[in-house]
Design a protein around this motif. Structure first.
Motif, PDB file in Angstrom:
ATOM      1  N   ARG A 176      18.218   9.399  -4.250  1.00  0.00           N
ATOM      2  CA  ARG A 176      19.076   8.208  -4.204  1.00  0.00           C
ATOM      3  C   ARG A 176      18.515   7.262  -3.158  1.00  0.00           C
ATOM      4  NH1 ARG A 176      23.228   8.811  -7.492  1.00  0.00           N
ATOM      5  NH2 ARG A 176      23.963  10.903  -7.959  1.00  0.00           N
ATOM      6  N   PRO A 177      18.805   5.966  -3.247  1.00  0.00           N
ATOM      7  CA  PRO A 177      18.131   4.984  -2.391  1.00  0.00           C
ATOM      8  C   PRO A 177      18.516   5.003  -0.920  1.00  0.00           C
ATOM      9  CG  PRO A 177      19.743   3.916  -3.822  1.00  0.00           C
ATOM     10  CD  PRO A 177      19.650   5.340  -4.264  1.00  0.00           C
ATOM     11  N   ASP A 178      19.417   5.901  -0.521  1.00  0.00           N
ATOM     12  CA  ASP A 178      19.771   5.944   0.891  1.00  0.00           C
ATOM     13  C   ASP A 178      18.789   6.778   1.718  1.00  0.00           C
ATOM     14  OD1 ASP A 178      22.416   8.478   0.662  1.00  0.00           O
ATOM     15  OD2 ASP A 178      20.609   8.144  -0.528  1.00  0.00           O
ATOM     16  N   VAL A 179      17.818   7.408   1.053  1.00  0.00           N
ATOM     17  CA  VAL A 179      16.774   8.143   1.762  1.00  0.00           C
ATOM     18  C   VAL A 179      15.412   7.667   1.261  1.00  0.00           C
ATOM     19  CG1 VAL A 179      18.176  10.189   2.171  1.00  0.00           C
ATOM     20  CG2 VAL A 179      16.807  10.037   0.101  1.00  0.00           C
ATOM     21  N   SER A 180      14.394   7.813   2.093  1.00  0.00           N
ATOM     22  CA  SER A 180      13.062   7.319   1.722  1.00  0.00           C
ATOM     23  C   SER A 180      12.163   8.428   1.172  1.00  0.00           C
ATOM     24  CB  SER A 180      12.382   6.680   2.936  1.00  0.00           C
ATOM     25  OG  SER A 180      12.245   7.645   3.971  1.00  0.00           O
ATOM     26  N   GLU A 181      12.587   9.672   1.355  1.00  0.00           N
ATOM     27  CA  GLU A 181      11.754  10.765   0.887  1.00  0.00           C
ATOM     28  C   GLU A 181      12.612  11.990   0.638  1.00  0.00           C
ATOM     29  OE1 GLU A 181       7.650  11.473   2.579  1.00  0.00           O
ATOM     30  OE2 GLU A 181       8.614  13.345   3.248  1.00  0.00           O
ATOM     31  N   TYR A 238      19.970   5.824  -8.776  1.00  0.00           N
ATOM     32  CA  TYR A 238      19.639   7.232  -8.981  1.00  0.00           C
ATOM     33  C   TYR A 238      18.280   7.266  -9.671  1.00  0.00           C
ATOM     34  CZ  TYR A 238      19.898  11.967 -10.972  1.00  0.00           C
ATOM     35  OH  TYR A 238      19.655  13.266 -11.332  1.00  0.00           O
ATOM     36  N   PHE A 239      17.336   8.042  -9.089  1.00  0.00           N
ATOM     37  CA  PHE A 239      15.953   8.010  -9.555  1.00  0.00           C
ATOM     38  C   PHE A 239      15.453   9.442  -9.714  1.00  0.00           C
ATOM     39  CE2 PHE A 239      15.545   3.496  -8.944  1.00  0.00           C
ATOM     40  CZ  PHE A 239      16.452   3.221  -7.936  1.00  0.00           C
ATOM     41  N   PRO A 240      15.529   9.969 -10.940  1.00  0.00           N
ATOM     42  CA  PRO A 240      15.056  11.332 -11.175  1.00  0.00           C
ATOM     43  C   PRO A 240      13.660  11.361 -11.762  1.00  0.00           C
ATOM     44  CG  PRO A 240      16.424  10.635 -12.996  1.00  0.00           C
ATOM     45  CD  PRO A 240      16.319   9.455 -12.053  1.00  0.00           C
ATOM     46  N   TRP A 241      13.037  12.491 -11.629  1.00  0.00           N
ATOM     47  CA  TRP A 241      11.788  12.783 -12.323  1.00  0.00           C
ATOM     48  C   TRP A 241      12.039  13.969 -13.246  1.00  0.00           C
ATOM     49  CZ3 TRP A 241       7.184  10.165 -12.181  1.00  0.00           C
ATOM     50  CH2 TRP A 241       7.065   9.178 -11.203  1.00  0.00           C
ATOM     51  N   TYR A 242      11.566  13.825 -14.495  1.00  0.00           N
ATOM     52  CA  TYR A 242      11.680  14.894 -15.464  1.00  0.00           C
ATOM     53  C   TYR A 242      10.291  15.421 -15.809  1.00  0.00           C
ATOM     54  CZ  TYR A 242      16.664  14.370 -16.338  1.00  0.00           C
ATOM     55  OH  TYR A 242      18.031  14.359 -16.208  1.00  0.00           O
ATOM     56  N   ALA A 261      15.587   5.956 -14.139  1.00  0.00           N
ATOM     57  CA  ALA A 261      16.506   5.303 -13.224  1.00  0.00           C
ATOM     58  C   ALA A 261      17.825   5.068 -13.929  1.00  0.00           C
ATOM     59  CB  ALA A 261      15.918   3.973 -12.736  1.00  0.00           C
ATOM     60  N   SER A 262      18.894   5.077 -13.146  1.00  0.00           N
ATOM     61  CA  SER A 262      20.202   4.767 -13.714  1.00  0.00           C
ATOM     62  C   SER A 262      21.086   4.186 -12.619  1.00  0.00           C
ATOM     63  CB  SER A 262      20.861   6.012 -14.314  1.00  0.00           C
ATOM     64  OG  SER A 262      21.283   6.899 -13.301  1.00  0.00           O
TER      65      SER A 262
END
Lengths: 115, 110
Positions: free
Chosen positions: A51-56, A32-36, A92-93
């Motif tokens: 999430r890593p299952d999509v590229s964009e 899980y990759f967020p931007w704050y 990331a988490s």
């Protein structure tokens, strides 16, 4: 050991330009990759996440690009506006919260958009 | 709906004094966190809690203690403040992966 590396530390962009902030991670278990986004005197607030299952992933002028093989992800701000001036943190988490889901933050990028 | 509320917003302490920072959330979230933010260092996790009555250490726990006696409250204590604890402290709560942050407490230890 810094698990999430963010660059650049600061960024100056002209109004209408594209702002690009990059992050790299080490732990392949992250999913899980967020931007704050943080304005002065305020707490960080979730801007967009992927999430890593999509590229964009795109939300309005904000896009996350994700490269799983390179373990990198980036934030693109199209048509940057002075109101976008803030500090941006990638994170990331792994897992879905709790002890596994603690967010690991990058060191932040201070974005200034000049009128 | 207030979200996450931190008290106080500003505080100046003398070295060796103690104090407690209060975080309250009204979203019924299970998870709560205390971070500190220092220039060029990002947000570093001090302690966290996965539910009422439970706490755990984060990345930088030394010099701090926490308690979660009620689900909605997460307290951060400094028993003997040191100048190195001068920082902006943020509390956050989460259910799942999205964390909601308070507005921060700016603490100066002189």
């Amino acid at each position: 050991q810094q698990q999430v590396k963010q660059s650049p530390q600061s960024l100056i962009v002209q109004k209408g330009g594209i702002s690009i902030i990059n992050c790299a991670y080490e732990n392949t278990a992250f999913d899980y990759f967020p931007w704050y986004q943080q304005f002065p005197g305020k707490g960080p607030a979730l801007l967009i996440a992927i999430r890593p299952d999509v590229s964009e992933k795109k939300e309005g002028r904000f896009t996350i690009s994700f490269n799983k093989s390179a373990k990198q992800f980036s934030l693109h701000i199209m048509d940057s506006q002075p109101g976008d001036s803030a500090t941006y943190f990638c994170a990331a988490s792994k897992g879905y919260g709790g002890s596994q889901g603690n967010l690991i933050f990058g060191k932040g990028t201070k974005l200034s958009v000049k009128p | 709906n207030a979200g996450v509320t931190q008290t106080p917003k500003f505080r100046v302490l003398k070295t060796g004094q103690s104090m407690t920072l209060l975080c309250a959330q009204d979203m019924n979230h299970e998870y709560m966190y205390w971070y500190r933010q220092d220039p060029g260092m990002g947000l570093r996790l001090i302690h966290y809690s996965v539910g009422e009555g439970t706490t755990a250490k984060g990345e930088v726990p030394d010099g701090y203690n926490v308690s979660r006696l009620k689900k909605q409250n997460f307290l951060l204590g400094l028993e003997s403040a040191a100048p190195s604890q001068t920082s902006v402290y943020f509390c956050a709560s989460a259910r799942g992966t999205e964390a909601f942050f308070g507005q921060g407490t700016r603490l100066t230890v002189v």
